[in-house]
Scaffold this active site. Sequence first.
Site, PDB file in Angstrom:
ATOM      1  CB  ALA A   1      -0.889  -0.018   1.234  1.00  0.00           C
TER       2      ALA A   1
ATOM      3  N   GLY B   1       0.603  -4.920   1.015  1.00  0.00           N
ATOM      4  CA  GLY B   1      -0.620  -4.988   0.210  1.00  0.00           C
ATOM      5  C   GLY B   1      -0.410  -5.673  -1.136  1.00  0.00           C
TER       6      GLY B   1
ATOM      7  CD  GLU C   1      -2.042  -7.402   3.268  1.00  0.00           C
ATOM      8  OE1 GLU C   1      -1.603  -6.278   2.935  1.00  0.00           O
ATOM      9  OE2 GLU C   1      -2.660  -7.604   4.319  1.00  0.00           O
TER      10      GLU C   1
ATOM     11  CD  GLU D   1       1.926  -5.301   5.619  1.00  0.00           C
ATOM     12  OE1 GLU D   1       2.772  -6.211   5.816  1.00  0.00           O
ATOM     13  OE2 GLU D   1       1.074  -5.357   4.724  1.00  0.00           O
TER      14      GLU D   1
HETATM   15  N1  CAA Z   1       4.608   3.113  -0.938  1.00  0.00           N
HETATM   16  C1  CAA Z   1       5.000   4.280  -1.482  1.00  0.00           C
HETATM   17  N2  CAA Z   1       6.125   4.399  -2.194  1.00  0.00           N
HETATM   18  C2  CAA Z   1       6.891   3.313  -2.360  1.00  0.00           C
HETATM   19  C3  CAA Z   1       6.542   2.073  -1.810  1.00  0.00           C
HETATM   20  C4  CAA Z   1       5.332   1.996  -1.077  1.00  0.00           C
HETATM   21  N3  CAA Z   1       4.885   0.849  -0.560  1.00  0.00           N
HETATM   22  N4  CAA Z   1       7.501   1.182  -2.118  1.00  0.00           N
HETATM   23  C5  CAA Z   1       8.419   1.854  -2.837  1.00  0.00           C
HETATM   24  N5  CAA Z   1       8.061   3.143  -2.987  1.00  0.00           N
HETATM   25  C6  CAA Z   1       8.766   4.206  -3.690  1.00  0.00           C
HETATM   26  C7  CAA Z   1       9.978   4.680  -2.910  1.00  0.00           C
HETATM   27  O1  CAA Z   1       9.610   5.604  -1.930  1.00  0.00           O
HETATM   28  C8  CAA Z   1      10.817   5.273  -4.015  1.00  0.00           C
HETATM   29  O2  CAA Z   1      10.310   6.543  -4.329  1.00  0.00           O
HETATM   30  P1  CAA Z   1      11.360   7.757  -4.620  1.00  0.00           P
HETATM   31  O3  CAA Z   1      12.050   7.321  -5.878  1.00  0.00           O
HETATM   32  O4  CAA Z   1      10.470   8.929  -4.792  1.00  0.00           O
HETATM   33  O5  CAA Z   1      12.289   7.811  -3.452  1.00  0.00           O
HETATM   34  C9  CAA Z   1      10.514   4.383  -5.216  1.00  0.00           C
HETATM   35  O6  CAA Z   1       9.287   3.695  -4.906  1.00  0.00           O
HETATM   36  C10 CAA Z   1      11.580   3.314  -5.459  1.00  0.00           C
HETATM   37  O7  CAA Z   1      11.749   2.605  -4.251  1.00  0.00           O
HETATM   38  P2  CAA Z   1      13.185   2.467  -3.509  1.00  0.00           P
HETATM   39  O8  CAA Z   1      14.070   3.601  -3.893  1.00  0.00           O
HETATM   40  O9  CAA Z   1      12.928   2.241  -2.075  1.00  0.00           O
HETATM   41  O10 CAA Z   1      13.718   1.151  -4.231  1.00  0.00           O
HETATM   42  P3  CAA Z   1      14.761   0.108  -3.636  1.00  0.00           P
HETATM   43  O11 CAA Z   1      15.101  -0.793  -4.764  1.00  0.00           O
HETATM   44  O12 CAA Z   1      15.840   0.782  -2.908  1.00  0.00           O
HETATM   45  O13 CAA Z   1      13.901  -0.730  -2.555  1.00  0.00           O
HETATM   46  C11 CAA Z   1      11.970  -1.919  -1.719  1.00  0.00           C
HETATM   47  C12 CAA Z   1      12.794  -1.531  -2.971  1.00  0.00           C
HETATM   48  C13 CAA Z   1      12.788  -2.845  -0.838  1.00  0.00           C
HETATM   49  C14 CAA Z   1      10.732  -2.646  -2.242  1.00  0.00           C
HETATM   50  C15 CAA Z   1      11.580  -0.638  -0.963  1.00  0.00           C
HETATM   51  O14 CAA Z   1      11.020   0.285  -1.877  1.00  0.00           O
HETATM   52  C16 CAA Z   1      10.582  -0.858   0.139  1.00  0.00           C
HETATM   53  O15 CAA Z   1      10.920  -1.364   1.190  1.00  0.00           O
HETATM   54  N6  CAA Z   1       9.293  -0.455  -0.104  1.00  0.00           N
HETATM   55  C17 CAA Z   1       8.257  -0.488   0.905  1.00  0.00           C
HETATM   56  C18 CAA Z   1       7.776  -1.894   1.136  1.00  0.00           C
HETATM   57  C19 CAA Z   1       6.747  -1.917   2.240  1.00  0.00           C
HETATM   58  O16 CAA Z   1       7.014  -1.602   3.380  1.00  0.00           O
HETATM   59  N7  CAA Z   1       5.514  -2.342   1.881  1.00  0.00           N
HETATM   60  C20 CAA Z   1       4.421  -2.433   2.813  1.00  0.00           C
HETATM   61  C21 CAA Z   1       3.623  -1.176   2.792  1.00  0.00           C
HETATM   62  S1  CAA Z   1       2.447  -1.131   4.099  1.00  0.00           S
HETATM   63  C22 CAA Z   1       1.131  -1.983   3.539  1.00  0.00           C
HETATM   64  O17 CAA Z   1       1.136  -2.572   2.486  1.00  0.00           O
HETATM   65  C23 CAA Z   1      -0.040  -1.955   4.477  1.00  0.00           C
HETATM   66  C24 CAA Z   1      -1.076  -2.971   4.216  1.00  0.00           C
HETATM   67  O18 CAA Z   1      -1.087  -4.023   4.805  1.00  0.00           O
HETATM   68  C25 CAA Z   1      -2.167  -2.687   3.322  1.00  0.00           C
END
Ligand code: CAA
Length: 260
Positions: free
Chosen positions: A66, A111, A114, A134
């Site tokens: 998400a 998400g 999910e 999460e």
């Molecule tokens: N939401 C918003 N933006 C996201 C995102 C997310 N879930 N995942 C990645 N992005 C964005 C980053 O912020 C980044 O944006 P900028 O270029 O503007 O900085 C862009 O996508 C590229 O990502 P990274 O630079 O972080 O890429 P990376 O290769 O270094 O890392 C990754 C990849 C390990 C997937 C890392 O992006 C990451 O950890 N993402 C978040 C994963 C996460 O925590 N997901 C769970 C979200 S909570 C949820 O889903 C709640 C639920 O249960 C419904």
Amino acid sequence: MAYKNLLLEVEEGIALLKINRPKVLNALDRETLMELQGALKELAQRGDVRVLIITGEGQKAFVAGADVAEMSEMGPQEAYEFSRLGHETLKMVEEFPCPVIAAVNGYALGGGLELALACDLIFASEGARLGLPEVTLGIFPGFGGTQRLPRLIGKARAKEVIFTGEMIEARRAYEMGIVNRVCPPERLLEEAKEVARRMAKNGPVALKMAKKVVERGYDVPLQEGEELEISAWANLFSTHDQKEGMRAFLEKRKATFKGE
Ligand code: CAA
């Protein structure tokens, strides 16, 4: 209909739906979830879709979760509505009237995993990484992960995934029973399409009812599930496709199903 954050094409009964926000690794914000609902309704209403494949645009991610930027400042009421929107959307995937294959082409996190779990089958590319991170953000899975993952792989293994928040390689996810098959990245969509085409040859009403009976029967006592199966199975004998399928077998020819 055209979508801002989705790409949609239908070819020979196979719908391919791509989440299209590659700059943020296809993160699901409210707008994308709403669009997903619209696309699922549109596809369900078309008569020609037999199988749906969901994947992510770009090389890197299926869906990285998400949208954290959108969630970060939410209060409890907004979070409640967001979680409900996610649940409703994924329920529409789960209840989509045809088989749905998730083609996980990279990160499937939070998400994103999910969403994949709401699909009927998950194919993942070698190198894809799955997980429910999460807890690393101070929350826990809110789009069905705490419910669908334990039902799929058992409570203890699901808790390990949820409590550590760590990513799992595609092969390990296969061993754990999360993923149906692991494919070389360049073969992922083709393998999903091949299986979709094989499914699409079968009786559409039978497929739809088989999915319904498995889904509904999964959460009810065995006897209730058996009753569901008996009624739905018997109802198929009022369809053209059952008559055609069995006649074609007896006449040693290929069946021509009409979906009725
Ligand atoms: N939401 C918003 N933006 C996201 C995102 C997310 N879930 N995942 C990645 N992005 C964005 C980053 O912020 C980044 O944006 P900028 O270029 O503007 O900085 C862009 O996508 C590229 O990502 P990274 O630079 O972080 O890429 P990376 O290769 O270094 O890392 C990754 C990849 C390990 C997937 C890392 O992006 C990451 O950890 N993402 C978040 C994963 C996460 O925590 N997901 C769970 C979200 S909570 C949820 O889903 C709640 C639920 O249960 C419904």
